[in-house]
Design a protein around this motif. Structure first.
Motif, PDB file in Angstrom:
ATOM      1  N   VAL A 143      -2.038  28.626  78.541  1.00 36.05           N
ATOM      2  CA  VAL A 143      -3.326  28.603  79.241  1.00 36.05           C
ATOM      3  C   VAL A 143      -3.918  27.194  79.198  1.00 36.05           C
ATOM      4  O   VAL A 143      -4.437  26.672  80.181  1.00 36.05           O
ATOM      5  CB  VAL A 143      -4.293  29.633  78.614  1.00 36.05           C
ATOM      6  N   GLN A 144      -3.790  26.541  78.035  1.00 35.98           N
ATOM      7  CA  GLN A 144      -4.420  25.226  77.879  1.00 35.98           C
ATOM      8  C   GLN A 144      -3.661  24.106  78.594  1.00 35.98           C
ATOM      9  O   GLN A 144      -4.276  23.247  79.228  1.00 35.98           O
ATOM     10  CB  GLN A 144      -4.548  24.889  76.391  1.00 35.98           C
ATOM     11  N   TRP A 145      -2.326  24.133  78.505  1.00 39.02           N
ATOM     12  CA  TRP A 145      -1.564  22.964  78.944  1.00 39.02           C
ATOM     13  C   TRP A 145      -0.807  23.160  80.257  1.00 39.02           C
ATOM     14  O   TRP A 145      -0.574  22.201  80.988  1.00 39.02           O
ATOM     15  CB  TRP A 145      -0.564  22.558  77.854  1.00 39.02           C
ATOM     16  N   VAL A 146      -0.367  24.383  80.525  1.00 38.29           N
ATOM     17  CA  VAL A 146       0.438  24.607  81.734  1.00 38.29           C
ATOM     18  C   VAL A 146      -0.440  25.036  82.904  1.00 38.29           C
ATOM     19  O   VAL A 146      -0.278  24.586  84.035  1.00 38.29           O
ATOM     20  CB  VAL A 146       1.527  25.674  81.472  1.00 38.29           C
ATOM     21  N   GLU A 147      -1.406  25.887  82.584  1.00 40.65           N
ATOM     22  CA  GLU A 147      -2.181  26.484  83.662  1.00 40.65           C
ATOM     23  C   GLU A 147      -2.975  25.495  84.520  1.00 40.65           C
ATOM     24  O   GLU A 147      -3.126  25.721  85.724  1.00 40.65           O
ATOM     25  CB  GLU A 147      -3.099  27.554  83.097  1.00 40.65           C
ATOM     26  N   PRO A 148      -3.483  24.415  83.980  1.00 39.71           N
ATOM     27  CA  PRO A 148      -4.178  23.470  84.871  1.00 39.71           C
ATOM     28  C   PRO A 148      -3.294  23.008  86.032  1.00 39.71           C
ATOM     29  O   PRO A 148      -3.776  22.850  87.153  1.00 39.71           O
ATOM     30  CB  PRO A 148      -4.527  22.302  83.939  1.00 39.71           C
ATOM     31  N   THR A 149      -1.996  22.856  85.774  1.00 36.88           N
ATOM     32  CA  THR A 149      -1.082  22.445  86.844  1.00 36.88           C
ATOM     33  C   THR A 149      -0.773  23.611  87.770  1.00 36.88           C
ATOM     34  O   THR A 149      -0.840  23.482  88.994  1.00 36.88           O
ATOM     35  CB  THR A 149       0.235  21.899  86.241  1.00 36.88           C
ATOM     36  N   THR A 150      -0.449  24.769  87.186  1.00 39.41           N
ATOM     37  CA  THR A 150      -0.076  25.904  88.042  1.00 39.41           C
ATOM     38  C   THR A 150      -1.279  26.385  88.870  1.00 39.41           C
ATOM     39  O   THR A 150      -1.106  26.897  89.972  1.00 39.41           O
ATOM     40  CB  THR A 150       0.505  27.066  87.214  1.00 39.41           C
ATOM     41  N   THR A 151      -2.468  26.182  88.357  1.00 40.96           N
ATOM     42  CA  THR A 151      -3.657  26.575  89.121  1.00 40.96           C
ATOM     43  C   THR A 151      -3.794  25.721  90.374  1.00 40.96           C
ATOM     44  O   THR A 151      -4.112  26.225  91.462  1.00 40.96           O
ATOM     45  CB  THR A 151      -4.933  26.444  88.245  1.00 40.96           C
ATOM     46  N   ILE A 152      -3.519  24.439  90.249  1.00 36.75           N
ATOM     47  CA  ILE A 152      -3.575  23.543  91.421  1.00 36.75           C
ATOM     48  C   ILE A 152      -2.542  23.986  92.455  1.00 36.75           C
ATOM     49  O   ILE A 152      -2.829  24.119  93.648  1.00 36.75           O
ATOM     50  CB  ILE A 152      -3.313  22.083  90.999  1.00 36.75           C
ATOM     51  N   ILE A 153      -1.327  24.253  91.961  1.00 39.12           N
ATOM     52  CA  ILE A 153      -0.247  24.666  92.871  1.00 39.12           C
ATOM     53  C   ILE A 153      -0.600  25.991  93.541  1.00 39.12           C
ATOM     54  O   ILE A 153      -0.460  26.156  94.758  1.00 39.12           O
ATOM     55  CB  ILE A 153       1.078  24.777  92.093  1.00 39.12           C
ATOM     56  N   ALA A 154      -1.079  26.934  92.744  1.00 41.71           N
ATOM     57  CA  ALA A 154      -1.410  28.262  93.286  1.00 41.71           C
ATOM     58  C   ALA A 154      -2.492  28.159  94.348  1.00 41.71           C
ATOM     59  O   ALA A 154      -2.390  28.774  95.419  1.00 41.71           O
ATOM     60  CB  ALA A 154      -1.866  29.175  92.141  1.00 41.71           C
ATOM     61  N   ASN A 155      -3.520  27.375  94.076  1.00 42.99           N
ATOM     62  CA  ASN A 155      -4.620  27.283  95.038  1.00 42.99           C
ATOM     63  C   ASN A 155      -4.197  26.573  96.315  1.00 42.99           C
ATOM     64  O   ASN A 155      -4.616  26.949  97.415  1.00 42.99           O
ATOM     65  CB  ASN A 155      -5.831  26.608  94.396  1.00 42.99           C
ATOM     66  N   GLU A 156      -3.368  25.552  96.176  1.00 45.55           N
ATOM     67  CA  GLU A 156      -2.855  24.881  97.381  1.00 45.55           C
ATOM     68  C   GLU A 156      -2.057  25.846  98.238  1.00 45.55           C
ATOM     69  O   GLU A 156      -2.156  25.871  99.459  1.00 45.55           O
ATOM     70  CB  GLU A 156      -1.944  23.717  96.991  1.00 45.55           C
ATOM     71  N   LEU A 157      -1.223  26.630  97.558  1.00 45.51           N
ATOM     72  CA  LEU A 157      -0.374  27.578  98.273  1.00 45.51           C
ATOM     73  C   LEU A 157      -1.233  28.613  99.001  1.00 45.51           C
ATOM     74  O   LEU A 157      -0.994  28.920 100.176  1.00 45.51           O
ATOM     75  CB  LEU A 157       0.546  28.256  97.250  1.00 45.51           C
ATOM     76  N   LEU A 158      -2.223  29.131  98.305  1.00 45.39           N
ATOM     77  CA  LEU A 158      -3.107  30.128  98.918  1.00 45.39           C
ATOM     78  C   LEU A 158      -3.866  29.524 100.099  1.00 45.39           C
ATOM     79  O   LEU A 158      -4.007  30.153 101.146  1.00 45.39           O
ATOM     80  CB  LEU A 158      -4.082  30.672  97.871  1.00 45.39           C
ATOM     81  N   ASP A 159      -4.320  28.300  99.937  1.00 47.12           N
ATOM     82  CA  ASP A 159      -5.044  27.641 101.044  1.00 47.12           C
ATOM     83  C   ASP A 159      -4.128  27.485 102.252  1.00 47.12           C
ATOM     84  O   ASP A 159      -4.515  27.761 103.386  1.00 47.12           O
ATOM     85  CB  ASP A 159      -5.542  26.257 100.616  1.00 47.12           C
ATOM     86  N   GLU A 160      -2.899  27.042 102.007  1.00 46.16           N
ATOM     87  CA  GLU A 160      -1.973  26.795 103.112  1.00 46.16           C
ATOM     88  C   GLU A 160      -1.589  28.085 103.826  1.00 46.16           C
ATOM     89  O   GLU A 160      -1.408  28.106 105.033  1.00 46.16           O
ATOM     90  CB  GLU A 160      -0.703  26.109 102.602  1.00 46.16           C
ATOM     91  N   CYS A 161      -1.451  29.161 103.071  1.00 45.87           N
ATOM     92  CA  CYS A 161      -1.023  30.419 103.690  1.00 45.87           C
ATOM     93  C   CYS A 161      -2.169  31.079 104.458  1.00 45.87           C
ATOM     94  O   CYS A 161      -1.911  31.865 105.376  1.00 45.87           O
ATOM     95  CB  CYS A 161      -0.434  31.363 102.644  1.00 45.87           C
TER      96      CYS A 161
END
Ligand SMILES: C[S@@+](CC[C@H](N)C(=O)[O-])C[C@H]1O[C@@H](n2cnc3c(N)ncnc32)[C@H](O)[C@@H]1O
Length: 218
Positions: free
Chosen positions: A16-34
């Protein structure tokens, strides 16, 4: 006896502390694009700590998040509690219990790529549960040789972690997606706009990770 442990049993807070900040960016970009319509039925396979699931629920989509790790579905159940109609469940992507055409879109963020021999089964299931004309979006690392730090991190752990460090590479996965009967829709592919990890479409050069949106053609 198997002495290995599931990485998430010992590292949920660290993830949650170290990985999620990156995956959150990726997830939100993906959701925005779709750019799915309001109320879309969304499936998040291998939800992990749920960054995509929560981002989708915040956008007003109805989310089913699945994972095979109980600690994670419990965690994501809590995360989705404020969003009626969104749930997390213990389920294997290769044998889902959802009916055909249950979803408008399915997302796999760093999940299907790890399934090796089960990749075709997972893709067949994704195609089955997403309605014709729906979207399947997959984010995956490119060649493992481009990420030696992953090997160092995972192979030096004591006791050994049961997370595979080998995965289907970007080109293999793209071919498997095509074989599964999906039609590539390049116009809906996310563009790389973040610096770490660098992301590009599967036709880009020297990717650290790659993503693609495909539309089912049944
Ligand atoms: C690398 S993590 C990615 C987690 C999350 N999508 C993210 O981006 O943070 C892969 C996840 O897939 C889950 N997983 C592995 N095999 C699975 C399967 N057959 N069906 C569903 N989930 C699976 C793992 O438990 C893990 O949570």
């Amino acid at each position: 006896m198997n002495d290995s442990v599931n990485v998430f049993d010992i590292s949920l807070p660290a993830t949650v502390q170290w990985v999620e900040p990156t995956t959150t960016i990726i997830a939100n970009e993906l959701l925005d694009e779709c750019a799915l319509p309001p109320g879309a039925r969304v499936l998040d396979v291998g939800t992990g700590t749920g960054p995509l699931a929560e981002g989708a629920a915040q956008r007003g989509y109805r989310v089913n998040a699945i994972d095979t790790a109980p600690i994670l579905t419990t965690y994501v159940t809590g995360r989705l509690a404020p969003f009626p109609g969104s749930t997390a469940e213990l389920m294997d992507v290769t044998a889902m219990t959802y009916p055909d055409d249950a979803f408008d879109a399915a997302f796999s963020v760093f999940t299907v790529m790890y399934l090796r021999d089960a990749v075709p089964a997972a893709l067949a299931e994704l195609r089955r549960v997403v309605r014709p004309g729906g979207t399947v979006a997959i984010v995956h690392w490119a060649q493992s040789s481009m990420s030696p730090i992953m090997r160092v991190l995972f192979e030096s752990a004591e006791p050994p972690l049961d997370v595979p460090v080998d995965y289907v590479d970007a080109h293999e996965l793209a071919a498997a997606v095509t074989r599964a009967g999906f039609l590539d829709d390049a116009s809906s592919c996310p563009r790389p706009t973040i610096s770490s990890p660098r992301r590009t479409t599967s036709s880009g050069s020297s990717p650290r990770s790659t993503s693609s949106c495909r539309r089912s053609v049944r």
